[in-house]
Design a protein around this motif. Sequence first.
Motif, mmCIF file in Angstrom:
data_model
loop_
_atom_site.group_PDB
_atom_site.id
_atom_site.type_symbol
_atom_site.label_atom_id
_atom_site.label_comp_id
_atom_site.label_asym_id
_atom_site.label_seq_id
_atom_site.Cartn_x
_atom_site.Cartn_y
_atom_site.Cartn_z
ATOM 1 N N GLY A 25 0.815 -1.206 0.000
ATOM 2 C CA GLY A 25 0.000 0.000 0.000
ATOM 3 C C GLY A 25 0.852 1.262 0.000
ATOM 4 N N SER A 26 0.219 2.389 -0.269
ATOM 5 C CA SER A 26 0.941 3.659 -0.358
ATOM 6 C C SER A 26 1.552 4.053 0.976
ATOM 7 C CB SER A 26 0.002 4.760 -0.861
ATOM 8 O OG SER A 26 -1.127 4.879 0.001
ATOM 9 N N LYS A 27 0.852 3.766 2.066
ATOM 10 C CA LYS A 27 1.377 4.125 3.385
ATOM 11 C C LYS A 27 2.664 3.364 3.680
ATOM 12 C CE LYS A 27 0.136 4.316 8.295
ATOM 13 N NZ LYS A 27 -0.907 4.007 9.316
ATOM 14 N N ALA A 28 2.674 2.064 3.357
ATOM 15 C CA ALA A 28 3.876 1.258 3.590
ATOM 16 C C ALA A 28 5.045 1.789 2.760
ATOM 17 C CB ALA A 28 3.606 -0.205 3.254
ATOM 18 N N LEU A 29 4.765 2.174 1.509
ATOM 19 C CA LEU A 29 5.829 2.709 0.652
ATOM 20 C C LEU A 29 6.389 4.000 1.224
ATOM 21 C CD1 LEU A 29 4.432 2.125 -2.952
ATOM 22 C CD2 LEU A 29 6.066 0.740 -1.688
ATOM 23 N N ALA A 30 5.511 4.864 1.705
ATOM 24 C CA ALA A 30 5.965 6.134 2.258
ATOM 25 C C ALA A 30 6.815 5.924 3.505
ATOM 26 C CB ALA A 30 4.756 7.014 2.581
ATOM 27 N N GLU A 31 6.476 4.914 4.297
ATOM 28 C CA GLU A 31 7.203 4.653 5.542
ATOM 29 C C GLU A 31 8.537 3.955 5.310
ATOM 30 O OE1 GLU A 31 4.449 2.367 7.781
ATOM 31 O OE2 GLU A 31 3.274 4.102 8.496
ATOM 32 N N ARG A 32 8.603 3.068 4.339
ATOM 33 C CA ARG A 32 9.783 2.206 4.170
ATOM 34 C C ARG A 32 10.783 2.742 3.154
ATOM 35 N NH1 ARG A 32 6.209 -3.318 3.591
ATOM 36 N NH2 ARG A 32 5.379 -3.366 5.719
ATOM 37 N N TYR A 33 10.333 3.608 2.246
ATOM 38 C CA TYR A 33 11.223 4.052 1.171
ATOM 39 C C TYR A 33 11.252 5.573 1.115
ATOM 40 C CZ TYR A 33 10.712 -0.814 -0.176
ATOM 41 O OH TYR A 33 10.699 -2.188 -0.157
ATOM 42 N N GLN A 34 12.402 6.103 0.843
ATOM 43 C CA GLN A 34 12.602 7.552 0.755
ATOM 44 C C GLN A 34 12.228 8.012 -0.649
ATOM 45 O OE1 GLN A 34 13.454 9.338 3.479
ATOM 46 N NE2 GLN A 34 13.424 7.389 4.594
ATOM 47 N N LEU A 35 10.921 8.134 -0.900
ATOM 48 C CA LEU A 35 10.460 8.516 -2.232
ATOM 49 C C LEU A 35 10.326 10.026 -2.396
ATOM 50 C CD1 LEU A 35 7.775 5.722 -2.791
ATOM 51 C CD2 LEU A 35 10.124 5.799 -3.637
ATOM 52 N N GLY A 36 10.355 10.763 -1.273
ATOM 53 C CA GLY A 36 10.342 12.223 -1.352
ATOM 54 C C GLY A 36 9.006 12.839 -1.692
ATOM 55 N N SER A 38 4.433 12.644 -0.813
ATOM 56 C CA SER A 38 3.429 12.269 0.178
ATOM 57 C C SER A 38 2.733 10.964 -0.214
ATOM 58 C CB SER A 38 2.394 13.377 0.309
ATOM 59 O OG SER A 38 1.649 13.468 -0.899
ATOM 60 N N PRO A 39 2.072 10.308 0.762
ATOM 61 C CA PRO A 39 1.285 9.108 0.432
ATOM 62 C C PRO A 39 0.223 9.391 -0.627
ATOM 63 C CG PRO A 39 1.632 9.217 2.796
ATOM 64 C CD PRO A 39 2.149 10.507 2.226
ATOM 65 N N ALA A 40 -0.344 10.590 -0.634
ATOM 66 C CA ALA A 40 -1.357 10.924 -1.635
ATOM 67 C C ALA A 40 -0.768 10.913 -3.046
ATOM 68 C CB ALA A 40 -1.962 12.296 -1.333
ATOM 69 N N THR A 41 0.443 11.480 -3.176
ATOM 70 C CA THR A 41 1.109 11.472 -4.479
ATOM 71 C C THR A 41 1.457 10.046 -4.893
ATOM 72 O OG1 THR A 41 2.051 13.665 -4.063
ATOM 73 C CG2 THR A 41 3.091 12.334 -5.777
ATOM 74 N N ILE A 42 1.883 9.244 -3.920
ATOM 75 C CA ILE A 42 2.188 7.838 -4.209
ATOM 76 C C ILE A 42 0.930 7.119 -4.685
ATOM 77 C CG2 ILE A 42 2.920 5.633 -3.191
ATOM 78 C CD1 ILE A 42 4.769 7.227 -1.342
ATOM 79 N N ARG A 43 -0.207 7.414 -4.049
ATOM 80 C CA ARG A 43 -1.460 6.783 -4.475
ATOM 81 C C ARG A 43 -1.804 7.158 -5.921
ATOM 82 N NH1 ARG A 43 -2.952 7.749 0.905
ATOM 83 N NH2 ARG A 43 -3.932 9.764 0.394
ATOM 84 N N ASN A 44 -1.568 8.422 -6.263
ATOM 85 C CA ASN A 44 -1.825 8.855 -7.636
ATOM 86 C C ASN A 44 -0.916 8.116 -8.626
ATOM 87 O OD1 ASN A 44 -3.791 10.682 -6.852
ATOM 88 N ND2 ASN A 44 -2.352 12.388 -6.685
ATOM 89 N N ASP A 45 0.352 7.984 -8.258
ATOM 90 C CA ASP A 45 1.287 7.256 -9.122
ATOM 91 C C ASP A 45 0.891 5.784 -9.252
ATOM 92 O OD1 ASP A 45 2.857 9.477 -9.633
ATOM 93 O OD2 ASP A 45 4.223 9.096 -7.965
ATOM 94 N N MET A 46 0.445 5.202 -8.136
ATOM 95 C CA MET A 46 0.006 3.812 -8.171
ATOM 96 C C MET A 46 -1.222 3.660 -9.062
ATOM 97 S SD MET A 46 0.627 2.769 -4.155
ATOM 98 C CE MET A 46 0.102 1.057 -4.316
ATOM 99 N N ALA A 47 -2.093 4.636 -9.069
ATOM 100 C CA ALA A 47 -3.278 4.576 -9.927
ATOM 101 C C ALA A 47 -2.886 4.585 -11.399
ATOM 102 C CB ALA A 47 -4.202 5.752 -9.616
ATOM 103 N N VAL A 48 -1.895 5.423 -11.729
ATOM 104 C CA VAL A 48 -1.418 5.466 -13.116
ATOM 105 C C VAL A 48 -0.752 4.142 -13.493
ATOM 106 C CG1 VAL A 48 0.186 6.590 -14.699
ATOM 107 C CG2 VAL A 48 -1.123 7.972 -13.071
#
Length: 363
Positions: A25-36, A38-48
Motif C-alpha cells: 500500500g501507499s502508506k507502507a511505501l511512504a514509511e519504508r522508502y525515501q520517495l520524497g 506524500s502518500p497521496a502522491t504515491i497513491r496517484n502514481d500507483m493509480a497510473v
Amino acid sequence: MADDRRLKVLSAIVTDYVRTREPVGSKALAERYQLGVSPATIRNDMAVLEDEGYILQPHTSAGRVPTEKGYRLFVDEVARIKPLSIPERNAITALLAGAVDLEQVVARTVRALAQLTGQLAVVEYPSLKLTSLQHLELVALGPTRLLLVIITDTGRVEQRTVSLAATRVEGSDLHLPQVIDPLTLERLRTRLNAALVGRRAADVAPILAALAEHAPAEERALLSAVSEELVAALRPDAEERLVVAGTANLARSIPDFASIGPLLDAIEEQVVLLRLFTADPASGGRSLAGMHVSIGSENQDDALAEASVVTTTYGPREGDAVAHLGVIGPTRMDYPATMAAVRAVASYLSRFLSPTQAQDPEP
C-alpha cells in the motif's frame, strides 16, 4: 514509461512484494522508502501504474502487486545487478573448492547456484559439438570390442563402446569375427590423435573421411567402426546433459503458482529446459549484461507461464560459449540478486575451464 518517480514507486512495490509476498500500500511505501513525496502522491502514481497494467489490486481495499508487465519494466529499466557480498563470494568458494574434474565442478556448481538464489538451478554440461577434442583413447575390451574415450578441452569425458562387425568370407556365406590387433589399435590411436586433437566437432567427419581414403588395409575396418561412433557422439543433435538442483526451493514457492504440477513435470522431462537454453533470444525475454531474462508468458511454454527464467552462458574463452546455466523460479523473484549469482557462478565455471585464469568468482 518515462516518469522517473513512477519508476521508483514501481521499484519499491516490486522490492517490497518480493520480500513480503504481501500486497503493498501507499502508506507502507511512504514509511519504508525515501520517495520524497506524500502518500497521496504515491497513491496517484500507483493509480497510473495500475491503469497502464504494471500493477494490480488483487482484492478490494488491498494494496498492489506487480504484474508480469511490471516485472518486465523493473528488470529492463530499474534493476541493476548488484555485486555479491563477501559472505556470498566466500560461500561460492567454499562450495566449489576442491573440485578436481568437470563432473565434480558441475555437481557443486548447480548446488551452489540453488543455495545462493533459493531457486531451482540448472547447469548444462559443455556441449561436445561446441568444444575441441583434446585426446582420444582406444582401449581393447576383448577380441572384437573396444572402448572409445573422448576427452574435450573443457574436461568433458564421453565413453562409447565400439564393436567390430563380422566379415563375410569371400565366395561363401560364412562370416568370421574381426579380431582387434593391439599394434594396429595403437597405430590407429596415434593417427587419430595427430589428426583430430584441437579440432572442433564440425571438422571431425571430413577429416575421418580423408583418413579412410589413405588408411592401410589392416586399419580400415577398425577405423570405420571407430569413426561411426565418434561422429555419432559429436553430431549436432547429440543428446546434451543437464544437472538440476533445488527442486525443494520450488516447493517452498507453491503460493506463487496457481498450479506447480505442470512446471515440475516439465523440469523432470528436461526437454523444456533444453528448449529454454537453445531458444532464439528474440522469441521471448530480454538480454541484460550478458544474461537472458524471460518472465511468465515470454517463456513460450504453458508449463512456465507463471515462472521466470534467468540464464547465461559459460566457456573457456571470452566470447566462446560452450554451455548454459540458469535458474527457474516464480515471477516474484529477487532479480538483481539472482542475476548477480548467475553471473558469478558462470564466471567461476568459465575460469575453471580456462586453467590460465584465477579461480576466484567475480564480485
